[in-house]
Design a protein around this motif. Sequence first.
Motif, mmCIF file in Angstrom:
data_model
loop_
_atom_site.group_PDB
_atom_site.id
_atom_site.type_symbol
_atom_site.label_atom_id
_atom_site.label_comp_id
_atom_site.label_asym_id
_atom_site.label_seq_id
_atom_site.Cartn_x
_atom_site.Cartn_y
_atom_site.Cartn_z
ATOM 1 N N CYS A 205 58.002 37.208 36.981
ATOM 2 C CA CYS A 205 57.640 38.392 37.765
ATOM 3 C C CYS A 205 56.117 38.584 37.755
ATOM 4 O O CYS A 205 55.508 38.609 36.686
ATOM 5 N N GLU A 207 54.495 41.197 38.248
ATOM 6 C CA GLU A 207 54.143 42.502 37.676
ATOM 7 C C GLU A 207 54.247 42.521 36.151
ATOM 8 O O GLU A 207 53.333 42.937 35.469
ATOM 9 N N CYS A 208 55.407 42.071 35.629
ATOM 10 C CA CYS A 208 55.647 42.241 34.188
ATOM 11 C C CYS A 208 55.808 40.917 33.436
ATOM 12 O O CYS A 208 55.925 40.913 32.220
ATOM 13 N N CYS A 241 62.658 41.376 40.444
ATOM 14 C CA CYS A 241 62.648 41.290 38.984
ATOM 15 C C CYS A 241 63.777 42.158 38.445
ATOM 16 O O CYS A 241 63.883 43.328 38.789
ATOM 17 N N CYS A 244 61.822 45.011 35.819
ATOM 18 C CA CYS A 244 61.026 46.159 36.279
ATOM 19 C C CYS A 244 61.318 46.531 37.735
ATOM 20 O O CYS A 244 60.826 47.542 38.231
HETATM 21 ZN ZN ZN Z 1 59.031 42.559 36.476
#
Ligand code: ZN
Length: 266
Positions: A205, A207-208, A241, A244
């Motif tokens: 992911c 983002e995370c 994801c 998240c």
């Molecule tokens: Zn994520």
Amino acid sequence: MFNDRVAVLATMHRKEEAIAPILESEFGLKVQVPTDFNTDRFGTFTREIARSGDQLEAARKKAFAALERVGGDLAIASEGSFAPHPSFPMLPCNREIVILIDTLNDLEIVGESISTETNFNHRTVSNYDEAYQFAMKIGFPEHKLVVIDQEKILKGIGDFDQLKAAVSSGKVHLETDMRAMNNPTRMKAIAKATLDLIKKLKHCCPECGTPGFTVAEVKRGLPCSWCGSPTDLILVSVDRCSKCGFAQEKISEQKADPMYCPYCNP
Ligand SMILES: [Zn+2]
Ligand SMILES: [Zn+2]
């Protein structure tokens, strides 16, 4: 995330031969197969025990049962199914899934392979000649057979003398033995599903950073290259994801071959 961890693999059909080497070399984890772990209670191909739940559910159950048995926080299981191909019912189709469950990071990632390359087949025969013909067709003796008569089920028949003896009583039902260790073609399909799992594990992911950032949803309607009408092919795929919830849309720039168009090729 997986380096130096022990993953328990729920199998008694030597699936570790297809699954373990690739996962171990890619992620530095150690695959462990529990001894005396009976996966047949989750269902058999020869139908003495019906599979509990759908394919994914069955794989998940095996993985958690293995964790319960040996402890730990990382488990792998696989499950295969054989059914007529959705578009070409004459062709048998093999779907293999390999699931990874990580209870430490609360992750579940599924690798998949769908292929018409399978010897899945059955036939009723009344003598050795017919049995021999069928055996040649399915890749015997590398691929083993199951012989079913009124009284019993003989599995793992893998040489000509055994086959001759098994059909000597008259009419019997022959089936391909689909258990991984008796079916090299299926073993290959499991390896392919493992490669798909690895691909998904490597896709993190943005983002995370959680592994398994893969297609969660698709929208169909890719326009025909001749007339522009929407077809059944994929126009938009959405990666999401599971941790998240971050999502990314990919819109295809391509046009569909008119053979898929309901107007140009009805
Ligand atoms: Zn994520
Ligand atoms: Zn068209």
